[in-house]
Design an enzyme around this catalytic site. Sequence first.
Site, PDB file in Angstrom:
ATOM      1  N   HIS A  83       0.846  -1.203   0.000  1.00 27.79           N
ATOM      2  CA  HIS A  83       0.000   0.000   0.000  1.00 27.79           C
ATOM      3  C   HIS A  83       0.876   1.246   0.000  1.00 27.79           C
ATOM      4  CE1 HIS A  83      -2.867   3.086   1.309  1.00 27.79           C
ATOM      5  NE2 HIS A  83      -2.077   3.333   2.346  1.00 27.79           N
ATOM      6  N   ASP A 112       5.975  21.554 -26.611  1.00 27.48           N
ATOM      7  CA  ASP A 112       5.953  20.198 -26.055  1.00 27.48           C
ATOM      8  C   ASP A 112       7.033  20.126 -24.983  1.00 27.48           C
ATOM      9  OD1 ASP A 112       5.883  17.334 -25.630  1.00 27.48           O
ATOM     10  OD2 ASP A 112       4.965  17.158 -27.607  1.00 27.48           O
ATOM     11  N   TRP A 148       7.302   0.005   3.687  1.00 28.66           N
ATOM     12  CA  TRP A 148       7.756   0.704   2.480  1.00 28.66           C
ATOM     13  C   TRP A 148       9.167   1.248   2.699  1.00 28.66           C
ATOM     14  CZ3 TRP A 148       8.884   5.950   1.233  1.00 28.66           C
ATOM     15  CH2 TRP A 148       8.772   6.850   2.293  1.00 28.66           C
ATOM     16  N   SER A 176      12.420   5.842 -14.049  1.00 31.78           N
ATOM     17  CA  SER A 176      11.309   6.577 -14.640  1.00 31.78           C
ATOM     18  C   SER A 176      11.223   7.990 -14.080  1.00 31.78           C
ATOM     19  CB  SER A 176      10.005   5.827 -14.388  1.00 31.78           C
ATOM     20  OG  SER A 176       8.907   6.669 -14.586  1.00 31.78           O
ATOM     21  N   SER A 177      11.284   8.120 -12.755  1.00 32.87           N
ATOM     22  CA  SER A 177      11.091   9.483 -12.251  1.00 32.87           C
ATOM     23  C   SER A 177      12.321  10.351 -12.490  1.00 32.87           C
ATOM     24  CB  SER A 177      10.637   9.516 -10.793  1.00 32.87           C
ATOM     25  OG  SER A 177      11.300   8.597 -10.028  1.00 32.87           O
ATOM     26  N   HIS A 260      13.439  11.855   3.449  1.00 31.96           N
ATOM     27  CA  HIS A 260      12.842  13.131   3.797  1.00 31.96           C
ATOM     28  C   HIS A 260      12.673  14.051   2.595  1.00 31.96           C
ATOM     29  CE1 HIS A 260      10.926  16.044   6.183  1.00 31.96           C
ATOM     30  NE2 HIS A 260      11.626  16.919   5.481  1.00 31.96           N
ATOM     31  N   GLU A 262      12.144  13.107  -0.247  1.00 36.79           N
ATOM     32  CA  GLU A 262      11.040  12.474  -0.958  1.00 36.79           C
ATOM     33  C   GLU A 262       9.684  13.013  -0.496  1.00 36.79           C
ATOM     34  OE1 GLU A 262      10.540  10.472  -3.454  1.00 36.79           O
ATOM     35  OE2 GLU A 262       8.447   9.922  -3.069  1.00 36.79           O
ATOM     36  N   TYR A 264       9.046  15.897   0.464  1.00 39.62           N
ATOM     37  CA  TYR A 264       8.857  17.213  -0.151  1.00 39.62           C
ATOM     38  C   TYR A 264       8.642  17.107  -1.639  1.00 39.62           C
ATOM     39  CZ  TYR A 264       9.197  19.350   4.237  1.00 39.62           C
ATOM     40  OH  TYR A 264       8.896  19.689   5.513  1.00 39.62           O
ATOM     41  N   SER A 275      -1.220  27.346  -5.003  1.00 39.85           N
ATOM     42  CA  SER A 275      -0.888  28.738  -5.314  1.00 39.85           C
ATOM     43  C   SER A 275      -1.492  29.178  -6.649  1.00 39.85           C
ATOM     44  CB  SER A 275       0.627  28.927  -5.378  1.00 39.85           C
ATOM     45  OG  SER A 275       1.211  28.490  -4.186  1.00 39.85           O
ATOM     46  N   HIS A 309      15.343  13.060  11.847  1.00 41.67           N
ATOM     47  CA  HIS A 309      14.174  13.146  12.730  1.00 41.67           C
ATOM     48  C   HIS A 309      13.329  11.869  12.624  1.00 41.67           C
ATOM     49  CE1 HIS A 309      11.984  15.534   9.331  1.00 41.67           C
ATOM     50  NE2 HIS A 309      11.710  14.268   9.202  1.00 41.67           N
ATOM     51  N   HIS A 310      13.635  11.010  11.663  1.00 40.99           N
ATOM     52  CA  HIS A 310      12.971   9.709  11.607  1.00 40.99           C
ATOM     53  C   HIS A 310      13.711   8.687  12.474  1.00 40.99           C
ATOM     54  CE1 HIS A 310      10.315  10.872   8.278  1.00 40.99           C
ATOM     55  NE2 HIS A 310      11.322  11.619   7.893  1.00 40.99           N
ATOM     56  N   THR A 335       7.468  27.041   5.573  1.00 40.50           N
ATOM     57  CA  THR A 335       6.145  26.461   5.353  1.00 40.50           C
ATOM     58  C   THR A 335       5.064  27.409   5.862  1.00 40.50           C
ATOM     59  OG1 THR A 335       7.214  24.335   5.777  1.00 40.50           O
ATOM     60  CG2 THR A 335       4.834  24.325   5.551  1.00 40.50           C
ATOM     61  N   LYS A 338       4.279  30.150   3.454  1.00 48.16           N
ATOM     62  CA  LYS A 338       3.365  29.773   2.374  1.00 48.16           C
ATOM     63  C   LYS A 338       1.918  29.815   2.838  1.00 48.16           C
ATOM     64  CE  LYS A 338       5.417  27.835  -0.792  1.00 48.16           C
ATOM     65  NZ  LYS A 338       5.711  27.380  -1.980  1.00 48.16           N
ATOM     66  N   ARG A 457       2.049   1.082  15.114  1.00 42.98           N
ATOM     67  CA  ARG A 457       1.672   0.971  13.708  1.00 42.98           C
ATOM     68  C   ARG A 457       2.134  -0.371  13.154  1.00 42.98           C
ATOM     69  NH1 ARG A 457       6.078   4.871  10.543  1.00 42.98           N
ATOM     70  NH2 ARG A 457       5.055   4.030   8.722  1.00 42.98           N
TER      71      ARG A 457
HETATM   72  C1  HEM Z   1       6.229  21.024   9.321  1.00 47.37           C
HETATM   73  C2  HEM Z   1       6.568  20.047   8.588  1.00 47.37           C
HETATM   74  C3  HEM Z   1       6.883  18.619   9.049  1.00 47.37           C
HETATM   75  C4  HEM Z   1       7.494  18.179  10.180  1.00 47.37           C
HETATM   76  C5  HEM Z   1       8.028  19.027  11.306  1.00 47.37           C
HETATM   77  C6  HEM Z   1       7.547  16.737  10.110  1.00 47.37           C
HETATM   78  C7  HEM Z   1       8.113  15.902  11.056  1.00 47.37           C
HETATM   79  C8  HEM Z   1       8.111  14.533  11.011  1.00 47.37           C
HETATM   80  C9  HEM Z   1       8.741  13.670  11.962  1.00 47.37           C
HETATM   81  C10 HEM Z   1       9.542  14.138  13.168  1.00 47.37           C
HETATM   82  C11 HEM Z   1       8.508  12.382  11.593  1.00 47.37           C
HETATM   83  C12 HEM Z   1       9.022  11.116  12.267  1.00 47.37           C
HETATM   84  C13 HEM Z   1       8.063  10.559  13.221  1.00 47.37           C
HETATM   85  C14 HEM Z   1       8.471   9.228  13.764  1.00 47.37           C
HETATM   86  O1  HEM Z   1       8.675   8.283  12.972  1.00 47.37           O
HETATM   87  O2  HEM Z   1       8.576   9.122  14.997  1.00 47.37           O
HETATM   88  C15 HEM Z   1       7.714  12.430  10.401  1.00 47.37           C
HETATM   89  C16 HEM Z   1       7.267  11.311   9.708  1.00 47.37           C
HETATM   90  C17 HEM Z   1       6.733  11.370   8.437  1.00 47.37           C
HETATM   91  N1  HEM Z   1       6.421  12.518   7.735  1.00 47.37           N
HETATM   92 FE1  HEM Z   1       6.585  14.417   8.396  1.00 47.37          FE
HETATM   93  N2  HEM Z   1       6.951  16.327   8.961  1.00 47.37           N
HETATM   94  C18 HEM Z   1       6.539  17.458   8.285  1.00 47.37           C
HETATM   95  C19 HEM Z   1       5.919  17.503   7.055  1.00 47.37           C
HETATM   96  C20 HEM Z   1       5.702  16.414   6.264  1.00 47.37           C
HETATM   97  C21 HEM Z   1       5.244  16.460   4.898  1.00 47.37           C
HETATM   98  C22 HEM Z   1       4.958  17.731   4.132  1.00 47.37           C
HETATM   99  C23 HEM Z   1       5.152  15.192   4.477  1.00 47.37           C
HETATM  100  C24 HEM Z   1       4.737  14.652   3.150  1.00 47.37           C
HETATM  101  C25 HEM Z   1       4.067  15.253   2.258  1.00 47.37           C
HETATM  102  C26 HEM Z   1       5.543  14.332   5.561  1.00 47.37           C
HETATM  103  C27 HEM Z   1       5.556  12.963   5.485  1.00 47.37           C
HETATM  104  C28 HEM Z   1       5.977  12.140   6.499  1.00 47.37           C
HETATM  105  C29 HEM Z   1       5.975  10.707   6.411  1.00 47.37           C
HETATM  106  C30 HEM Z   1       5.553   9.877   5.180  1.00 47.37           C
HETATM  107  C31 HEM Z   1       6.436  10.216   7.629  1.00 47.37           C
HETATM  108  C32 HEM Z   1       6.523   8.768   8.088  1.00 47.37           C
HETATM  109  C33 HEM Z   1       7.554   7.982   7.449  1.00 47.37           C
HETATM  110  C34 HEM Z   1       7.511   6.561   7.943  1.00 47.37           C
HETATM  111  O3  HEM Z   1       8.061   6.279   9.018  1.00 47.37           O
HETATM  112  O4  HEM Z   1       6.906   5.713   7.256  1.00 47.37           O
HETATM  113  N3  HEM Z   1       5.860  15.102   6.639  1.00 47.37           N
HETATM  114  N4  HEM Z   1       7.476  13.752  10.058  1.00 47.37           N
HETATM  115 CU   LIG Z   2      11.010  13.639   7.410  1.00 51.98          CU
END
Ligand code: HEM
Ligand SMILES: [Cu+2]
Lengths: 532, 211
Positions: A83, A112, A148, A176-177, A260, A262, A264, A275, A309-310, A335, A338, A457
């Site tokens: 998923h 084009d 994933w 591809s990308s 990370h 990714e 963005y 916008s 931060h992950h 952010t 914006k 999770r």
């Molecule tokens: C203010 C902006 C953001 C902050 C401060 C932030 C912070 C964080 C932090 C600290 C985690 C880790 C949490 C953990 O695993 O304990 C996390 C996970 C995640 N964030 Fe964000 N994030 C932000 C914006 C975004 C945006 C814009 C996206 C995507 C469009 C995003 C997608 C994700 C995803 C996919 C994960 C989980 C990844 C995984 O473990 O599978 N985040 N974020």
């Molecule tokens: Cu991140």
Amino acid sequence: MTSSTQQAALDQEHDHGHHGPATGIKRWLFTTNHKDIGSLYLLFSLLMFLIGGGMAMVIRAELFQPGLQLVDPHFFNQMTTVHGLIMVFGAVMPAFTGLANWMVPMMIGAPDMALPRMNNWSFWILPFAFLILLASLFMEGGGPAFGWTFYAPLSTTYSNDNTALFVFAVHIMGVSSIMGAINVIVTIVNMRAPGMTWMKLPLFVWTWLITAFLLIAVMPVLAGAVTMVLTDKYFGTSFFDAAGGGDPVMFQHIFWFFGHPEVYIMILPAFGVISTIVPTFSRKKLFGYASMVYATSSIALLSFIVWAHHMFTTGMPLAGELFFMYATMLISVPTGVKVFNWVATMWRGSISFEVPMLFAIAFIVLFTLGGFSGLMLAITPADFQYHDTYFVVAHFHYVLVTGAVFSIMAAAYYWLPKWTGYMYSETLAKWHFWLSLISVNILFFPMHFVGLAGMPRRIPDYALQFADFNALISIGGFAFGLSQLLFVAVVFKCIAGGQRAPAKVWDGAEGLEWEVASPAPYHTFSTPPEVK
Amino acid sequence: MHTPLLRKLVLLVLGMFAFAFALVPLYDVFCDITGLNGKVELTAAEASEEQDLARLVDVSFTTHTQGQAPFKVKAATYQVTVTPGTLTEVNFTAENLSGEARIMQAIPSVSPGMAAKYLHKLACFCFDQQSMQARQKMSFTLRFYVDTELPNDIAELTLAYTLYDITDRNAAAYDALLNPAKHSRHSAAGKDYAQSIQAAVYQQIRGISHG
Ligand code: HEM
Ligand SMILES: [Cu+2]
């Protein structure tokens, strides 16, 4: 497209010696036309969205009640893994590439994409990647089941032999990308119409340009990471195996160095879409154009220094924890700029609430909510509790579903009349919006609560005290899933016909794409337009 | 007209792919300098010149096996209290629990991670692969000291060994990985392509970090 409008478009263009589309399947297989390829990407992404959504339904059905009832845990793990992979690489990213293909050339007045043959390749290898990935689910031992994020040693020591298929599929998605990104950059840099200076570029084009650079910077790193997993698993290397001097924690560093940026990649084009839409329906110019460009660039640059931060709970030293905490929080400044600009654009505008605007406003509110939970996760000591719970799941679904996916739907509703030449049913589209809005919050909001209370999770079973919330979440999930069938209905009805759309579909809209007829002729801007 | 830009972008892609692999040695060098990931040197250290008799540090020992590795290794004492700079010996007994000859590799790790570079070993069974006959029992002596530079906020540390069964791997290539000094640059790489890549990577790491 009806043949009569197409013919009209062709007649217009005939003096330039162009030909219309070939007929039948060959048109789609061999096409080098940016509009055809854009449509292919968008339809492919819709299909993947439905398949990935089906897997989410399996997950929610299993979690409807505590205990193991429908699927066995190994299959559950395959569902969460595939998923995630499908939604990220199959739904969100191709949708944005499709939008870029359709809109970037039209917005900058180019005939084009710069490299049309490569464009054909970058689309047509994609279905094979997902065919391989999906086929592995039906093979003995099953598909990937390690999340994933494919952390080693789950993906190396403890994965099954089909892991090679996963690696191969990710390689193809990456190629591809990368090709798509190269095409976008070359198009924007080399093919702008005369007078289209950098600070006149529509924001969607700006955000895609920056996204394309992010893609080029990190997709090769992802390719490197899967390659190391491949050689560790099959060829006896030990990049991530301590027995041979490797380090499994290093996997996480490499993965999140890609991961990370990714996230963005999946949100910057969304910023571009919002916008574009907010000024149209506020009937005002976008507030703070230049600051939007600078904010997008700073977000992109900062995204390279926050990856750990992950990984707060992997035993980093204090200095590292603090650095990544503050760097992450720093991203919320651009952010915030914006979000401020979007709200300021609406301020005292004469706003109307057509469907694209409804999705855009929902985006602004709900994406910001996801940003706030992100900030909570960025607080290192708090993350020790939140990490790997449903709170994280809630966070990234707010930024990705009500963020990225809502922006894609907003874009579809905004440009669909331009693409098909017909207006869609606004009533049906409004039903789609309201049902989605309500169900998506029933689906994801309670995840915050169960997450804070400690529900982990990626587990097919849970403690009894989470039962009520999970039943509610599952009901929200089924409702959200069903609501998306309405979207499919609106889109296909609109392709089939309806009320004719004028060239300028929305009275407040600005940009070159509204100066060509609806549906956009097969070839546009063979002679570059004048940009004042 | 697009070729110059295209060429630059393709170079950037290739560069970033190479960078992913460059992260591997960079990571190890970074951890080596900062001592961040608790990895301990796999080569013998020199005895200390200084001693700090005023300080006491507790050192504990644990071992655990990785996966199905059929080994049991136990320290004679669970914990020792040492003064920094003083050479200390601890005996370990090891046993191959299986009915066939196996090769064991112990990988040490220190926690807290920051303490890793302050724990110096003069002799350790982890420096070499240990071939053990079926059900064989062996005893080893660990000789180590704690650096006098150990940060003051660390009063206790743990030396943990993870025991791996590496019998099924190419033993020669392995040895080259762990003891590059004993081998010339290419000797052990053998014909196995992947292992030779890895051996090269590791020789590079060692080359950079140990001058
Ligand atoms: C203010 C902006 C953001 C902050 C401060 C932030 C912070 C964080 C932090 C600290 C985690 C880790 C949490 C953990 O695993 O304990 C996390 C996970 C995640 N964030 Fe964000 N994030 C932000 C914006 C975004 C945006 C814009 C996206 C995507 C469009 C995003 C997608 C994700 C995803 C996919 C994960 C989980 C990844 C995984 O473990 O599978 N985040 N974020
Ligand atoms: Cu991140």
